[in-house]
Motif scaffolding. Structure first.
Motif, PDB file in Angstrom:
ATOM      1  N   LEU A 167      -5.454  -4.681  -2.481  1.00 22.25           N
ATOM      2  CA  LEU A 167      -5.205  -5.044  -3.839  1.00 22.25           C
ATOM      3  C   LEU A 167      -5.542  -6.553  -4.083  1.00 22.25           C
ATOM      4  O   LEU A 167      -5.816  -7.504  -2.998  1.00 22.25           O
ATOM      5  CB  LEU A 167      -3.777  -5.102  -4.089  1.00 22.25           C
ATOM      6  N   ASN A 190       0.938  -1.435   0.011  1.00 22.50           N
ATOM      7  CA  ASN A 190       0.082   0.096   0.141  1.00 22.50           C
ATOM      8  C   ASN A 190       0.807   1.276  -0.013  1.00 22.50           C
ATOM      9  O   ASN A 190       0.234   2.506   0.107  1.00 22.50           O
ATOM     10  CB  ASN A 190      -0.890   0.159   1.317  1.00 22.50           C
ATOM     11  N   GLN A 242      -9.409  -2.010  -5.614  1.00 19.36           N
ATOM     12  CA  GLN A 242      -8.893  -1.579  -4.432  1.00 19.36           C
ATOM     13  C   GLN A 242      -9.833  -0.660  -3.537  1.00 19.36           C
ATOM     14  O   GLN A 242      -9.917  -0.898  -2.407  1.00 19.36           O
ATOM     15  CB  GLN A 242      -7.508  -0.831  -4.562  1.00 19.36           C
TER      16      GLN A 242
END
Length: 462
Positions: free
Chosen positions: A355, A66, A349
Motif C-alpha cells: 500500500l 493487507n 498496490q
C-alpha cells in the motif's frame, strides 16, 4: 483440543487454542504467533478466539494492512472457523483443525496467551483518538455483540435454500444458496441489523436496490432483494474464482501491462455504472474485485456505501481507511472521482505489492490521505520499474483535490488505454526481435493474459 498448524522457515508448527484465551497473530514479537520481519504481515494482524454464544472458534481481523483471508476470501470483521479452514495472513497460510490428528502430534505449541478484550485494542494498534474512528469502532463493537448471523444448511430465506456460509463481517453475512426448484448456485448477502422499527431504512434500501440493478459485463449482477426477520438481504451472482486482494497478496507486484489492464477493466465497469445510473461504488477495494469462472473481472458491492454509512454505521464511512479519498476522510460528499482515487490506491498496490500509505495506526492513515503526497512506486518497492506515463497517471488519479483528477471516467479510460496501447506496441517489437532467436521462441511478457482483456478492446467510449 482445537489447534492451528503452519510452516515457517521449513518447519511445521502447531499451536493449541484455548477457549478462555485469545491467540494473537502478527509480526510483532509480542504476538502469540509472531512472523517477525515479514512485511506482508501487519504488526497485529488478526486474532483467534472462542465465541461462547456459538460454541466455536472464530477469527477476527485487526485492521491489518493487507487483510485476513478465510479460504481465499477476505473477511471484513470476524468469521467462524471450521475443520480444515485455511487462513491467509500476509503470505503465510495457517490451517485450523478442530481435533487432534496423528499428522500434527509432534508439532510445537506456544505458551500462555493474553485474553482479548476491548480495552486491549491499543495493543492491536487501533487508534481511538479520532472522532471518526471512535465512531466507527464503537459501531463495530456493537455489531460484534450481536453475534454471528447463523443460518444453517437447509434453512430457507424467502424461497432460497441455504447451502453454507462462505463469508461474514461485522455488518453482513454471505451464504451460498439455491433457489427452490432451480439448480444454479448463487450468493445471498444479509445485513445483520434489524430494521422492523425503521421503515425509512427499508424504504431507502428498496430505492437504492432498484436504482443499482444494472447489467454490465464487469459488474456482478444483483438479482433480488428481500426482508428476513427484519434484516435486509439481496441475492447476486456467485463468483467462484477468488478476488483481486488474494491475487495481490500472492502474486504482486504485477507486470505493468497486467496492472493497467485490470485498472482499465475496473474503470469501464464503474464508468458505465456512473454514466447510466449516476451511482458510485463508495467502497472500492481489492476484495470487492472478483473473478468469475472465466477469470474475468467482476465488480461487487457497488452502490450500498451511502446506505450502509447512514443506517449501519451511524454516519461513519463504509470504506476501508486504506482506500479512503481525502474528501471522504473530511466528511465531504463523494462523487465518481472518489472511486478514481480508491482505484489509484489499488493500481499502486498492484504495481508495488504494498500500500502507498503505511501505518499501524488507522487515524494516521486517514491523516496521510488528507495531507501527504503519494510516494513514488519505487520508494515503496525499489525493485519495481514503472513507466513515467503510468506514474504521471497515478499522480492525477490520487490528487488530493478531486477537481484536479481526471474530468470523467471516459477521459481516464482513454488516457490509460493510450498508455497500454503504447506499451503493447513496444512489447510486440521486443517479442518480434526475441522470436528471431531460437532460445527465446516461447518467451514474451504477459503471455497468456491478453485474451482476458479482449472484451474491452474497442470499448473505450461508454
Amino acid at each position: 483440543m482445537s489447534f492451528v498448524i503452519f510452516n515457517e522457515h521449513g518447519e511445521k508448527k502447531r499451536v493449541e487454542l484455548f477457549k478462555d484465551k485469545t491467540l494473537s497473530i502478527g509480526r510483532s514479537k509480542t504476538c502469540d504467533i509472531s512472523f517477525s520481519g515479514n512485511e506482508k504481515v501487519s504488526r497485529n494482524h488478526c486474532a483467534l478466539f472462542f465465541n461462547v454464544a456459538n460454541s466455536c472458534f472464530m477469527v477476527k481481523d485487526l485492521n491489518s494492512t493487507n487483510g485476513t483471508f478465510l479460504n481465499s476470501r477476505k473477511i471484513d470483521g470476524e468469521a467462524i472457523l471450521k475443520e480444515g479452514d485455511k487462513l491467509g495472513v500476509g503470505n503465510m497460510l495457517i490451517t485450523y483443525h478442530s481435533e487432534e490428528t496423528s499428522e500434527t502430534q509432534k508439532l510445537i505449541k506456544v505458551k500462555e496467551v493474553k485474553p482479548f478484550a476491548v480495552e486491549n485494542l491499543a495493543e492491536a494498534e487501533l487508534t481511538q483518538t479520532s472522532e471518526l474512528e471512535d465512531k466507527k469502532l464503537e459501531t463495530q463493537f456493537s455489531r460484534m455483540r450481536m453475534g454471528s448471523y447463523n443460518l444453517l444448511q437447509g434453512d430457507t430465506v424467502q424461497g432460497y435454500e441455504i447451502i453454507r456460509k462462505f463469508g461474514e463481517g461485522n455488518l453482513a453475512a454471505e451464504y451460498l444458496v439455491r433457489e427452490e426448484g432451480l439448480e444454479d448456485i448463487i450468493a445471498l448477502k444479509i445485513f445483520k441489523k434489524e430494521f422492523q422499527e425503521k421503515p425509512e431504512a427499508l424504504l431507502a434500501f428498496d430505492k437504492i436496490f432498484e436504482k443499482i440493478k444494472f447489467s454490465h459485463p464487469s459488474l456482478v449482477q444483483y438479482q433480488r432483494k428481500g426482508l428476513y426477520e427484519g434484516c435486509c438481504f439481496y441475492t447476486l451472482d456467485y463468483m467462484s474464482n477468488g478476488n483481486l486482494g488474494t491475487r495481490i497478496i500472492n502474486s504482486a507486484p504485477f507486470k505493468e501491462l497486467q496492472a493497467l489492464e485490470i485498472t482499465i477493466a475496473i474503470a469501464i465497469g464503474l464508468g458505465a455504472l456512473y454514466e447510466k445510473k449516476k451511482v458510485i461504488h463508495g467502497n472500492l477495494k481489492p476484495s470487492n474485485i472478483l473473478y468469475n469462472s472465466e477469470d474475468s473481472i467482476m465488480i461487487s458491492d457497488y452502490g450500498f456505501a451511502e446506505w450502509m454509512s447512514e443506517y449501519l454505521l451511524d454516519g461513519a464511512p463504509a470504506i476501508s481507511p486504506w482506500y479512503m479519498s481525502p474528501e471522504s476522510v473530511s466528511g465531504h460528499k463523494l462523487d465518481w472521482s472518489s472511486d478514481l482515487y480508491s482505484l489509484g490506491v489499488i493500481f499502486f498496490q498492484m504495481l508495488t505489492g504494498v500500500l502507498p500509505l503505511h501505518s499501524a495506526n488507522s487515524d494516521e492513515i486517514l491523516k496521510m490521505h488528507r495531507e501527504e503526497s503519494f510516494p513514488a512506486p519505487d520508494e515503496r518497492n525499489p525493485n519495481v520499474k514503472i513507466s513515467e506515463k503510468s506514474i504521471q497517471m497515478l499522480s492525477v488519479m490520487t490528487n488530493k483535490q478531486s477537481s484536479e483528477r481526471y474530468p470523467s471516467w471516459n477521459y481516464f479510460i482513454k488516457t490509460a488505454q493510450a498508455i497500454l496501447d503504447e506499451m503493447e506496441k513496444k512489447e510486440a517489437e521486443i517479442k518480434k526481435s526475441e522470436d528471431s532467436s531460437p532460445d527465446n521462441k516461447n518467451s514474451g511478457p504477459d503471455s497468456g493474459y491478453k485474451h482476458k482483456f479482449s472484451f474491452f478492446k474497442g470499448k473505450k467510449n461508454l
